[in-house]
Design a protein around this motif. Structure first.
Motif, PDB file in Angstrom:
ATOM      1  N   PRO A 112     -49.723  21.565 -88.166  1.00  0.00           N
ATOM      2  CA  PRO A 112     -49.541  20.298 -88.861  1.00  0.00           C
ATOM      3  C   PRO A 112     -49.829  19.117 -87.933  1.00  0.00           C
ATOM      4  O   PRO A 112     -50.434  18.133 -88.347  1.00  0.00           O
ATOM      5  CB  PRO A 112     -48.066  20.323 -89.271  1.00  0.00           C
ATOM      6  N   HIS A 115     -52.650  16.299 -88.631  1.00  0.00           N
ATOM      7  CA  HIS A 115     -52.220  14.916 -88.738  1.00  0.00           C
ATOM      8  C   HIS A 115     -52.982  14.040 -87.742  1.00  0.00           C
ATOM      9  O   HIS A 115     -53.392  12.928 -88.067  1.00  0.00           O
ATOM     10  CB  HIS A 115     -50.705  14.802 -88.495  1.00  0.00           C
ATOM     11  N   ALA A 129     -51.597  20.182-102.737  1.00  0.00           N
ATOM     12  CA  ALA A 129     -50.803  19.278-101.891  1.00  0.00           C
ATOM     13  C   ALA A 129     -50.433  17.988-102.630  1.00  0.00           C
ATOM     14  O   ALA A 129     -49.685  17.163-102.106  1.00  0.00           O
ATOM     15  CB  ALA A 129     -51.574  18.947-100.612  1.00  0.00           C
ATOM     16  N   THR A 147     -49.049  10.576 -94.271  1.00  0.00           N
ATOM     17  CA  THR A 147     -47.863  10.682 -93.419  1.00  0.00           C
ATOM     18  C   THR A 147     -47.841  12.063 -92.771  1.00  0.00           C
ATOM     19  O   THR A 147     -48.567  12.971 -93.184  1.00  0.00           O
ATOM     20  CB  THR A 147     -46.577  10.535 -94.253  1.00  0.00           C
ATOM     21  N   ARG A 148     -46.993  12.188 -91.812  1.00  0.00           N
ATOM     22  CA  ARG A 148     -46.827  13.487 -91.150  1.00  0.00           C
ATOM     23  C   ARG A 148     -46.441  14.561 -92.174  1.00  0.00           C
ATOM     24  O   ARG A 148     -46.941  15.680 -92.144  1.00  0.00           O
ATOM     25  CB  ARG A 148     -45.760  13.341 -90.061  1.00  0.00           C
ATOM     26  N   GLU A 149     -45.572  14.173 -93.111  1.00  0.00           N
ATOM     27  CA  GLU A 149     -45.127  15.124 -94.133  1.00  0.00           C
ATOM     28  C   GLU A 149     -46.284  15.535 -95.044  1.00  0.00           C
ATOM     29  O   GLU A 149     -46.418  16.704 -95.407  1.00  0.00           O
ATOM     30  CB  GLU A 149     -43.999  14.516 -94.974  1.00  0.00           C
ATOM     31  N   GLU A 150     -47.124  14.557 -95.392  1.00  0.00           N
ATOM     32  CA  GLU A 150     -48.266  14.868 -96.260  1.00  0.00           C
ATOM     33  C   GLU A 150     -49.277  15.761 -95.538  1.00  0.00           C
ATOM     34  O   GLU A 150     -49.845  16.677 -96.139  1.00  0.00           O
ATOM     35  CB  GLU A 150     -48.931  13.572 -96.730  1.00  0.00           C
ATOM     36  N   GLU A 177     -48.607  17.879 -93.264  1.00  0.00           N
ATOM     37  CA  GLU A 177     -48.021  19.226 -93.200  1.00  0.00           C
ATOM     38  C   GLU A 177     -48.179  19.953 -94.539  1.00  0.00           C
ATOM     39  O   GLU A 177     -48.504  21.133 -94.593  1.00  0.00           O
ATOM     40  CB  GLU A 177     -46.539  19.129 -92.809  1.00  0.00           C
ATOM     41  N   LYS A 178     -47.963  19.196 -95.606  1.00  0.00           N
ATOM     42  CA  LYS A 178     -48.115  19.767 -96.944  1.00  0.00           C
ATOM     43  C   LYS A 178     -49.566  20.203 -97.183  1.00  0.00           C
ATOM     44  O   LYS A 178     -49.827  21.261 -97.750  1.00  0.00           O
ATOM     45  CB  LYS A 178     -47.712  18.703 -97.975  1.00  0.00           C
ATOM     46  N   ARG A 207     -51.782  20.966 -94.869  1.00  0.00           N
ATOM     47  CA  ARG A 207     -52.051  22.122 -94.006  1.00  0.00           C
ATOM     48  C   ARG A 207     -51.570  23.411 -94.674  1.00  0.00           C
ATOM     49  O   ARG A 207     -52.287  24.407 -94.722  1.00  0.00           O
ATOM     50  CB  ARG A 207     -51.378  21.889 -92.656  1.00  0.00           C
ATOM     51  N   ASP A 208     -50.375  23.368 -95.214  1.00  0.00           N
ATOM     52  CA  ASP A 208     -49.851  24.556 -95.889  1.00  0.00           C
ATOM     53  C   ASP A 208     -50.690  24.899 -97.120  1.00  0.00           C
ATOM     54  O   ASP A 208     -50.960  26.071 -97.397  1.00  0.00           O
ATOM     55  CB  ASP A 208     -48.390  24.334 -96.302  1.00  0.00           C
TER      56      ASP A 208
END
Length: 278
Positions: free
Chosen positions: A145, A149, A184, A196-199, A201-202, A204-205
């Motif tokens: 992630p 990012h 995502a 964002t970092r959270e997005e 990561e989402k 990436r998953d």
DNA sequence: CGGACAACCTGGTTGC
DNA sequence: TGCAACCAGGTTGTCC
């Protein structure tokens, strides 16, 4: 045509079929697909080499040959690698035939003639165009992630465009890019550096999920893709947005939209993937 | 840097 | 039926 899941499916097929086989001869019906060395040298060097192992990097397929040689293949849009256990007359768009000692043939079939091959010695990987610029393998650890990012943070281009560039991850193409962005919940036009970092990561998953699902389904066959045995994949039946313009989004029943981003047709749900950020 | 676009090729589909 | 326009899973190069 083939993206990572399709190339990986072909690689797995060939891994069962080729190691141990010795290339007896190569017939070039359209020599233009050989990028290095020149076609005559390519054929001469292939003869007598054994296939030791298969490999893949992004959308590049590798056959590791004896004496340290590496045969690299990029199928581009319509390329196929088809294995036949016995002699087989070349089809209309067959561009090259590799025949093996003791029987068996590998046909390189490519309607649009975009597909390419290189035969290089180890340490000469830079002869293979495009290979050096590839980002990490999305299904391996390096595709973290944090890495994605950071890639996003460095550019203002649309996230869809970044995914297609192969820089953030190797092997994502038009179909799996759209499917990953849908999974995502990200709008394909979103500026990459606004994630964002959270997005990230989402995303990436989601990328890893759609690629794994694609491999499990043995790839997506819409028009041209077939595996090394000439069989279709089944992921075309599981696509949520790609190629589904005007049909209902499986989550909210809103019609799927088609737009053009980076010159490529792009499908998304305007509700589930509403533009956020900037 | 990055977007727009053309190029590389051939064939299938769509629409008039 | 004919024909033109548009579309296609990828990458590279040029121009602005």
């Amino acid at each position: 045509m083939p993206e990572l899941p399709e190339v990986e499916t072909i690689r797995r097929d060939l891994q069962r079929l080729l190691p141990g086989k010795v290339i007896e001869d190569v017939k070039l019906l359209f020599p233009g697909f050989v990028k290095y060395p020149d076609p005559g040298e390519f054929v001469r060097l292939c003869r007598g080499k054994a296939v030791l192992q298969t490999g893949r990097r992004g959308k590049y397929l590798f056959l590791h040959l004896s004496e340290g040689f590496l045969l690299a293949v990029h199928l581009r849009m319509t390329g196929r690698l088809l294995y036949y256990p016995k002699q087989e007359p070349p089809a209309l768009h067959t561009r090259g035939v590799f025949s093996f000692a003791g029987g068996g043939e590998l046909h390189f079939h490519d309607v649009r003639k975009f597909g390419t091959m290189w035969l290089v010695e180890p340490g000469a990987l830079d002869r293979i165009g495009g290979l050096k610029a590839l980002g990490p393998e999305p299904l391996r650890e390096g595709f973290s992630p944090a890495f994605l990012h950071e890639c996003c943070r460095k550019t203002t281009r649309p996230i869809k465009s970044l995914l297609l560039s192969q820089e953030a991850a190797a092997g994502i193409g038009n179909i799996y890019a759209d499917e990953a962005l849908f999974k995502a919940g990200l709008n394909p036009r979103r500026r990459a550096n606004s994630l964002t970092r959270e997005e990230a990561e989402k995303l990436r998953d989601a990328i890893r999920e759609v690629l794994r699902e694609g491999i499990s389904a043995r790839g997506t066959s819409r028009r041209d893709y077939l595996d090394a045995g000439g069989r279709s994949g089944s992921y075309q039946d599981r696509l949520k947005v790609y190629g589904r313009k005007g049909q209902e989004c499986p989550l909210c029943r809103c019609p799927v939209q088609r737009v053009v981003i980076a010159g490529r047709s792009t499908h998304f749900c305007p509700a589930c993937q509403a533009v956020k950020g900037e």
